[in-house]
Design an enzyme around this catalytic site. Sequence first.
Site, PDB file in Angstrom:
ATOM      1  N   LYS A 205       0.863  -1.184   0.000  1.00 50.95           N
ATOM      2  CA  LYS A 205       0.000   0.000   0.000  1.00 50.95           C
ATOM      3  C   LYS A 205       0.899   1.233   0.000  1.00 50.95           C
ATOM      4  O   LYS A 205       1.678   1.461   0.928  1.00 50.95           O
ATOM      5  CB  LYS A 205      -0.896   0.012   1.231  1.00 50.95           C
ATOM      6  CG  LYS A 205      -1.839   1.214   1.288  1.00 50.95           C
ATOM      7  CD  LYS A 205      -2.719   1.144   2.521  1.00 50.95           C
ATOM      8  CE  LYS A 205      -3.648   2.346   2.610  1.00 50.95           C
ATOM      9  NZ  LYS A 205      -4.518   2.272   3.804  1.00 50.95           N
ATOM     10  N   LYS A 263      -2.107  -1.659  -3.716  1.00 48.91           N
ATOM     11  CA  LYS A 263      -2.964  -0.478  -3.702  1.00 48.91           C
ATOM     12  C   LYS A 263      -2.095   0.777  -3.773  1.00 48.91           C
ATOM     13  O   LYS A 263      -1.163   0.915  -2.974  1.00 48.91           O
ATOM     14  CB  LYS A 263      -3.796  -0.453  -2.419  1.00 48.91           C
ATOM     15  CG  LYS A 263      -4.730   0.751  -2.294  1.00 48.91           C
ATOM     16  CD  LYS A 263      -5.453   0.740  -0.949  1.00 48.91           C
ATOM     17  CE  LYS A 263      -6.370   1.963  -0.839  1.00 48.91           C
ATOM     18  NZ  LYS A 263      -7.081   2.025   0.455  1.00 48.91           N
TER      19      LYS A 263
END
Length: 339
Positions: A205, A263
């Site tokens: 992320k 992400k």
Amino acid sequence: MTDRAFSLALTQRPRRLRRSASLRALVEETVLRPADFIAPLFVIEGEGPPEEIASLPGVRRLPIHALVSECRELWALGIPAVDLFAKVADSEKDAVGSVALGDESLVARAIRAVKAAVPELTVITDIALDPYTTHGHDGLLTEDGRDVDNDSTVEQLIAMALAHARAGADLVAPSDMMDGRVAAIRAALDAAGFEQVGILAYSAKFASGFYGPFREAVGSSKVGTVAGPADKKTYQLDPANRREAIREALLDEAEGADILMVKPAGLYLDIIRDLRERTHTPIAAYQISGEYAQIHAAAERGWIDYERCRDESLIAIKRAGADMILSYFAKEVARGLRH
């Protein structure tokens, strides 16, 4: 037959297989299905109507009764999973995210309602504290307020994950990027008898500038510490780093993650591909709020073809190697695929 002054003596002519729509369909390598999608959903308290989110066109915050109806629709369209995110009132927040814990938290009640109504739908829950803290960070701050404390945050995340497991979550999804949290959550779930509850880890992320609409949706946009406003760079990944991202993901795999997440998705297709070549563990990719919003904004101005660019963005994510895609486009794309 066309008269030609010049003709190439070619054995291989790849364009032969592009001559018609039916030929192109025969050789199409990457295909989207409703079953490829996880729908991110925002849940709020109350019995009132859903709330529009200005920066996410077509996406709404849903009270539990509306959330249940939405989940029924998604299941009927062939979407197999949802990921739940909460938006709580500022008055309920504190420095440690207490409102996120316990069996009567908003998300725990939402899980029970959805599983009662659509038991076969896979329910995933976000495990992070940013929607619940006054400072808007994903964990507990150190005493001087300059950083997020890793180990005390993990302890809080364990409590949150256990509450969601007791409510009936199928997968918990730690999105905080604390070190060691996957192993700790796995051990706690197993010790409590939840061996079958899986972990979808936000493994790579990045500290992206494209999270703005999401932070509006969950009410965590007002992040500020002594270290500076909205600075999550001490725990989220540097967008410049490929090797570090793979290292993080493989650590999560070793700690027991069942699914690895990248992400954002569209801006990090190289990371999805790098990871796909290094693991047999399923890979999820999150097409985040800013990616969704910019397609809407450009289409509204007439600069791009909305449906073509929407679908191309999703095909690119799957082509890169993602097994499943979290996307705010999930419902409308699935509806189109079913007709």
